[in-house]
Scaffold this motif. Sequence first.
Motif, mmCIF file in Angstrom:
data_model
loop_
_atom_site.group_PDB
_atom_site.id
_atom_site.type_symbol
_atom_site.label_atom_id
_atom_site.label_comp_id
_atom_site.label_asym_id
_atom_site.label_seq_id
_atom_site.Cartn_x
_atom_site.Cartn_y
_atom_site.Cartn_z
ATOM 1 N N ALA A 40 1.275 -0.944 0.161
ATOM 2 C CA ALA A 40 -0.015 -0.489 -0.194
ATOM 3 C C ALA A 40 0.991 1.139 0.051
ATOM 4 N N ASP A 41 1.213 1.724 -1.064
ATOM 5 C CA ASP A 41 1.465 3.523 -1.165
ATOM 6 C C ASP A 41 1.009 4.219 -1.119
ATOM 7 N N TYR A 42 1.021 5.162 0.012
ATOM 8 C CA TYR A 42 0.161 5.856 0.661
ATOM 9 C C TYR A 42 0.528 7.253 -0.732
ATOM 10 N N ARG A 43 2.187 7.297 -1.053
ATOM 11 C CA ARG A 43 2.374 8.196 -1.896
ATOM 12 C C ARG A 43 1.702 8.531 -2.890
ATOM 13 N N ASP A 44 1.703 7.027 -3.535
ATOM 14 C CA ASP A 44 1.000 6.988 -4.636
ATOM 15 C C ASP A 44 -0.239 6.733 -5.385
ATOM 16 N N PRO A 64 -6.565 9.608 1.769
ATOM 17 C CA PRO A 64 -7.165 10.903 2.586
ATOM 18 C C PRO A 64 -5.887 12.305 2.049
ATOM 19 N N TYR A 65 -6.229 12.623 2.385
ATOM 20 C CA TYR A 65 -5.915 13.989 1.818
ATOM 21 C C TYR A 65 -4.679 14.459 2.957
ATOM 22 N N ILE A 66 -3.850 13.955 3.101
ATOM 23 C CA ILE A 66 -2.851 14.830 4.852
ATOM 24 C C ILE A 66 -1.877 14.545 4.406
ATOM 25 N N GLU A 67 -0.874 15.844 5.363
ATOM 26 C CA GLU A 67 0.648 15.696 4.745
ATOM 27 C C GLU A 67 0.962 14.897 5.750
ATOM 28 N N ILE A 68 2.020 14.232 4.795
ATOM 29 C CA ILE A 68 2.380 13.038 5.739
ATOM 30 C C ILE A 68 3.671 13.742 6.828
ATOM 31 N N PRO A 69 4.137 14.011 8.127
ATOM 32 C CA PRO A 69 5.327 14.622 8.707
ATOM 33 C C PRO A 69 6.682 13.432 7.837
ATOM 34 N N ASN A 70 7.043 14.243 8.036
ATOM 35 C CA ASN A 70 8.787 13.662 7.976
ATOM 36 C C ASN A 70 8.951 12.664 8.831
ATOM 37 N N GLU A 71 8.637 13.173 10.176
ATOM 38 C CA GLU A 71 9.526 11.880 11.387
ATOM 39 C C GLU A 71 7.756 11.353 11.813
ATOM 40 N N PHE A 94 -7.314 3.737 9.837
ATOM 41 C CA PHE A 94 -6.067 3.224 9.786
ATOM 42 C C PHE A 94 -4.935 3.753 9.275
ATOM 43 N N LEU A 95 -5.541 4.000 7.708
ATOM 44 C CA LEU A 95 -4.652 5.532 6.672
ATOM 45 C C LEU A 95 -4.762 6.109 7.029
ATOM 46 N N GLU A 96 -5.347 7.199 7.928
ATOM 47 C CA GLU A 96 -5.083 8.467 8.638
ATOM 48 C C GLU A 96 -4.665 8.301 10.071
ATOM 49 N N LEU A 97 -4.836 7.457 11.079
ATOM 50 C CA LEU A 97 -3.176 7.055 11.734
ATOM 51 C C LEU A 97 -2.484 7.179 11.126
ATOM 52 N N THR A 98 -2.277 6.561 10.819
ATOM 53 C CA THR A 98 -0.558 5.787 10.387
ATOM 54 C C THR A 98 -0.270 7.062 9.476
ATOM 55 N N MET A 99 -0.867 7.526 8.353
ATOM 56 C CA MET A 99 -0.255 9.027 7.549
ATOM 57 C C MET A 99 0.154 9.835 8.967
ATOM 58 N N LEU A 100 -0.468 10.261 9.742
ATOM 59 C CA LEU A 100 -0.446 10.977 10.511
ATOM 60 C C LEU A 100 0.399 10.498 12.049
ATOM 61 N N ALA A 101 0.875 9.740 11.544
ATOM 62 C CA ALA A 101 2.139 8.996 12.503
ATOM 63 C C ALA A 101 3.685 8.834 11.234
ATOM 64 N N GLY A 102 3.637 9.879 10.524
ATOM 65 C CA GLY A 102 4.762 9.434 9.555
ATOM 66 C C GLY A 102 4.910 8.443 8.281
ATOM 67 N N CYS A 103 3.754 7.518 8.396
ATOM 68 C CA CYS A 103 4.395 6.764 7.598
ATOM 69 C C CYS A 103 3.898 7.126 5.843
ATOM 70 N N ILE A 104 4.781 6.582 5.054
ATOM 71 C CA ILE A 104 4.555 6.150 3.739
ATOM 72 C C ILE A 104 4.031 5.657 3.297
ATOM 73 N N GLY A 105 3.912 4.311 4.294
ATOM 74 C CA GLY A 105 3.424 2.921 3.062
ATOM 75 C C GLY A 105 3.591 1.941 3.690
ATOM 76 N N SER A 116 5.109 -4.989 7.032
ATOM 77 C CA SER A 116 7.208 -3.061 7.452
ATOM 78 C C SER A 116 6.247 -2.725 6.775
ATOM 79 N N TYR A 117 5.956 -1.271 8.338
ATOM 80 C CA TYR A 117 5.686 -0.064 7.652
ATOM 81 C C TYR A 117 6.901 1.142 7.420
#
Length: 132
Positions: A40-44, A64-71, A94-105, A116-117
């Motif tokens: 699952a590729d969040y950025r793509d 979801p349109y969420i700015e994924i943090p660098n951290e 789940f998508l929102e929570l992981t994206m907000l936590a800096g996960c890109i996929g 693997s996250y």
Amino acid sequence: MNALTKELLEKYAHESHAGLLTFPQVLTRLVGAGIESYFADYRDQSTTYYLSSNEAIRIPMKMPYIEIPNEFNREGVVAAIHGAQSDQVRYPQFLELTMLAGCIGYMVWITGKQASYFGRQGEVHIEYFPEE
């Protein structure tokens, strides 16, 4: 790969993104379709499914349109995973929570029973499937 397999995967992906399926239900259906892993590729904004025949099927999916943090917040990712495992969190959240936590996929290894996250800086959190 036949057209029916792609059609089924599109159906499963859309049901999952709508929050209609639990993670175990998704896995059961994917195993039945011959899938051994998926990414699952969040950025793509897509999910790519890999069959044991080395074929790959990419399904575009609006994220979801969420700015994924660098951290990368490992604890936030783990909390989202455990919420999904206990069916307190369905896939849209789940998508929102992981994206907000800096996960890109993430990559799910169905046959290896782990996922693997990934974070932006190369961080990786490996989560093993719960024992049944």
